[in-house]
Design a protein around this motif. Structure first.
Motif, PDB file in Angstrom:
ATOM      1  N   GLY A 103       0.817  -1.207   0.000  1.00 35.77           N
ATOM      2  CA  GLY A 103       0.000   0.000   0.000  1.00 35.77           C
ATOM      3  C   GLY A 103       0.847   1.251   0.000  1.00 35.77           C
ATOM      4  N   GLY A 104       0.189   2.396  -0.129  1.00 40.00           N
ATOM      5  CA  GLY A 104       0.916   3.653  -0.228  1.00 40.00           C
ATOM      6  C   GLY A 104       1.756   3.963   0.986  1.00 40.00           C
ATOM      7  N   ILE A 105       1.155   3.894   2.180  1.00 39.83           N
ATOM      8  CA  ILE A 105       1.906   4.204   3.401  1.00 39.83           C
ATOM      9  C   ILE A 105       2.886   3.087   3.719  1.00 39.83           C
ATOM     10  N   GLY A 106       2.470   1.841   3.559  1.00 42.52           N
ATOM     11  CA  GLY A 106       3.355   0.719   3.858  1.00 42.52           C
ATOM     12  C   GLY A 106       4.602   0.715   2.994  1.00 42.52           C
ATOM     13  N   ALA A 107       4.437   0.988   1.707  1.00 37.32           N
ATOM     14  CA  ALA A 107       5.588   1.036   0.808  1.00 37.32           C
ATOM     15  C   ALA A 107       6.531   2.171   1.191  1.00 37.32           C
ATOM     16  N   ALA A 108       5.946   3.332   1.532  1.00 39.87           N
ATOM     17  CA  ALA A 108       6.763   4.482   1.916  1.00 39.87           C
ATOM     18  C   ALA A 108       7.485   4.223   3.235  1.00 39.87           C
ATOM     19  N   LEU A 109       6.825   3.591   4.183  1.00 40.91           N
ATOM     20  CA  LEU A 109       7.476   3.237   5.440  1.00 40.91           C
ATOM     21  C   LEU A 109       8.649   2.290   5.198  1.00 40.91           C
ATOM     22  N   SER A 110       8.432   1.296   4.345  1.00 37.55           N
ATOM     23  CA  SER A 110       9.499   0.339   4.035  1.00 37.55           C
ATOM     24  C   SER A 110      10.704   1.044   3.445  1.00 37.55           C
ATOM     25  N   SER A 111      10.460   1.939   2.492  1.00 33.87           N
ATOM     26  CA  SER A 111      11.556   2.653   1.843  1.00 33.87           C
ATOM     27  C   SER A 111      12.288   3.563   2.819  1.00 33.87           C
ATOM     28  N   ALA A 112      11.529   4.255   3.665  1.00 32.40           N
ATOM     29  CA  ALA A 112      12.149   5.154   4.647  1.00 32.40           C
ATOM     30  C   ALA A 112      13.017   4.376   5.634  1.00 32.40           C
ATOM     31  N   LEU A 113      12.550   3.219   6.048  1.00 35.53           N
ATOM     32  CA  LEU A 113      13.331   2.389   6.967  1.00 35.53           C
ATOM     33  C   LEU A 113      14.586   1.860   6.288  1.00 35.53           C
ATOM     34  N   GLU A 114      14.469   1.496   5.017  1.00 32.06           N
ATOM     35  CA  GLU A 114      15.634   1.012   4.276  1.00 32.06           C
ATOM     36  C   GLU A 114      16.662   2.123   4.075  1.00 32.06           C
ATOM     37  N   GLU A 115      16.190   3.331   3.869  1.00 28.89           N
ATOM     38  CA  GLU A 115      17.108   4.461   3.713  1.00 28.89           C
ATOM     39  C   GLU A 115      17.919   4.712   4.984  1.00 28.89           C
ATOM     40  N   GLU A 116      17.364   4.296   6.116  1.00 29.43           N
ATOM     41  CA  GLU A 116      18.078   4.412   7.385  1.00 29.43           C
ATOM     42  C   GLU A 116      18.916   3.171   7.668  1.00 29.43           C
ATOM     43  N   GLU A 117      19.075   2.337   6.629  1.00 25.60           N
ATOM     44  CA  GLU A 117      19.934   1.146   6.672  1.00 25.60           C
ATOM     45  C   GLU A 117      19.442   0.088   7.651  1.00 25.60           C
ATOM     46  N   ASN A 118      18.116  -0.026   7.751  1.00 30.47           N
ATOM     47  CA  ASN A 118      17.529  -1.107   8.520  1.00 30.47           C
ATOM     48  C   ASN A 118      17.292  -2.313   7.618  1.00 30.47           C
ATOM     49  N   ASP A 119      17.241  -3.469   8.223  1.00 39.14           N
ATOM     50  CA  ASP A 119      16.866  -4.694   7.514  1.00 39.14           C
ATOM     51  C   ASP A 119      15.339  -4.754   7.509  1.00 39.14           C
ATOM     52  N   VAL A 120      14.724  -4.604   6.355  1.00 39.75           N
ATOM     53  CA  VAL A 120      13.264  -4.489   6.268  1.00 39.75           C
ATOM     54  C   VAL A 120      12.670  -5.700   5.564  1.00 39.75           C
ATOM     55  N   VAL A 121      11.683  -6.308   6.193  1.00 37.45           N
ATOM     56  CA  VAL A 121      10.909  -7.384   5.588  1.00 37.45           C
ATOM     57  C   VAL A 121       9.582  -6.789   5.131  1.00 37.45           C
ATOM     58  N   ARG A 122       9.359  -6.772   3.831  1.00 37.72           N
ATOM     59  CA  ARG A 122       8.118  -6.233   3.270  1.00 37.72           C
ATOM     60  C   ARG A 122       7.128  -7.378   3.061  1.00 37.72           C
ATOM     61  N   LEU A 123       5.978  -7.279   3.698  1.00 43.54           N
ATOM     62  CA  LEU A 123       4.927  -8.286   3.532  1.00 43.54           C
ATOM     63  C   LEU A 123       3.710  -7.642   2.884  1.00 43.54           C
ATOM     64  N   THR A 124       3.307  -8.177   1.741  1.00 42.04           N
ATOM     65  CA  THR A 124       2.160  -7.667   0.997  1.00 42.04           C
ATOM     66  C   THR A 124       1.002  -8.661   1.096  1.00 42.04           C
ATOM     67  N   ARG A 125      -0.072  -8.367   0.391  1.00 41.23           N
ATOM     68  CA  ARG A 125      -1.217  -9.285   0.390  1.00 41.23           C
ATOM     69  C   ARG A 125      -0.845 -10.657  -0.144  1.00 41.23           C
ATOM     70  N   ALA A 126       0.146 -10.700  -1.015  1.00 42.37           N
ATOM     71  CA  ALA A 126       0.584 -11.986  -1.556  1.00 42.37           C
ATOM     72  C   ALA A 126       1.290 -12.836  -0.507  1.00 42.37           C
ATOM     73  N   ASP A 127       1.809 -12.181   0.519  1.00 44.19           N
ATOM     74  CA  ASP A 127       2.546 -12.890   1.571  1.00 44.19           C
ATOM     75  C   ASP A 127       1.686 -13.189   2.791  1.00 44.19           C
ATOM     76  N   LEU A 128       0.677 -12.362   3.032  1.00 41.97           N
ATOM     77  CA  LEU A 128      -0.080 -12.455   4.278  1.00 41.97           C
ATOM     78  C   LEU A 128      -1.503 -11.948   4.054  1.00 41.97           C
ATOM     79  N   ASP A 129      -2.472 -12.780   4.379  1.00 38.88           N
ATOM     80  CA  ASP A 129      -3.886 -12.435   4.256  1.00 38.88           C
ATOM     81  C   ASP A 129      -4.441 -12.201   5.663  1.00 38.88           C
ATOM     82  N   LEU A 130      -4.861 -10.966   5.938  1.00 38.36           N
ATOM     83  CA  LEU A 130      -5.349 -10.633   7.276  1.00 38.36           C
ATOM     84  C   LEU A 130      -6.567 -11.444   7.692  1.00 38.36           C
ATOM     85  N   THR A 131      -7.286 -11.998   6.743  1.00 37.25           N
ATOM     86  CA  THR A 131      -8.480 -12.778   7.065  1.00 37.25           C
ATOM     87  C   THR A 131      -8.184 -14.271   7.172  1.00 37.25           C
ATOM     88  N   ASP A 132      -6.924 -14.654   7.041  1.00 39.33           N
ATOM     89  CA  ASP A 132      -6.534 -16.063   7.071  1.00 39.33           C
ATOM     90  C   ASP A 132      -5.409 -16.240   8.091  1.00 39.33           C
TER      91      ASP A 132
END
Length: 218
Positions: free
Chosen positions: A10-39
């Motif tokens: 999503g828009g905020i999630g993608a931006a958060l991931s990028s901002a964290l990576e710019e600070e040289e953090n190890d970031v695990v990005r999980l999208t709908r393809a990786d995790l279904d909130l209803t499952d």
């Protein structure tokens, strides 16, 4: 620091991931393809792949879809749509906490955060409407508070919070944007939210904070 962003597509999630990576953090990005909130099984599987983290952010939310929008009046209430909003906005993040909070360290600072909304504040509700979104975000805020109480027994330096990002230029807010200075681009919203998280202390756990660091009453 190892950070996990759920809703990274999503828009905020993608931006958060990028901002964290710019600070040289190890970031695990999980999208709908990786995790279904209803499952829950998919949440368990994602958590097992992550194994450990220092920061978990649930950057998900449901306000409208192709067939439904926020209810303007009581006559618009639909039980199926209400249940769907609760599933995505409250139950899903709670299940994420169930399986991801144990991945955070038991000593030292750790953070679990979920995107909520100011409209989930009961005391701040002066306009009415938006029944499902308001109620499901209020439920999320209560869940965050309850999680924080329990997590304090696991790690007394742990922080569990809800965040109000403001109105951000994403698909979620697109039909309802008013324009003006309080409409943020995702990259700015991400930096603001990370600044808020950086400034939090264990005593802040269980609360809802706006993008500017101001606590929002429940």
């Amino acid at each position: 620091m190892r950070a996990v962003v759920i809703g990274a597509g999503g828009g905020i999630g993608a931006a958060l991931s990028s901002a964290l990576e710019e600070e040289e953090n190890d970031v695990v990005r999980l999208t709908r393809a990786d995790l279904d909130l209803t499952d829950e099984a998919s949440i368990v599987a994602a958590a097992s792949r992550v194994a450990k983290a220092d920061l978990v952010v649930v950057a998900t939310g449901l306000l409208h879809d192709a067939d439904h929008g926020p209810e303007k009046a009581l006559r618009d209430l639909d039980p199926v749509w209400l249940a769907r909003q609760y599933a995505i906005n409250a139950i899903g993040p709670a299940l994420v906490a169930k399986h991801f909070l144990p991945l955070l360290p038991r000593t030292g600072r750790s953070v679990f955060a979920a995107l909520s909304a100011r409209v989930g504040s009961i005391s701040d509700n002066r306009l009415g409407g938006w029944y499902g979104y308001r109620a499901s975000k209020a439920a999320l805020n209560q869940l965050i508070r309850t999680l924080a109480v329990e997590d304090k027994r696991r790690n007394d330096r742990g922080i569990v919070v809800a965040l109000h990002p403001g109105t951000v230029d994403t698909r979620l807010s697109k039909p309802f944007q008013q324009g003006g200075r309080d409409l943020f681009q995702p990259d700015r919203a991400a930096v603001q939210l990370l600044d808020v998280l950086d400034g939090l202390k264990p005593v802040d756990s269980g609360k809802l904070f706006a993008w500017d660091g101001v606590e929002i009453a429940p």
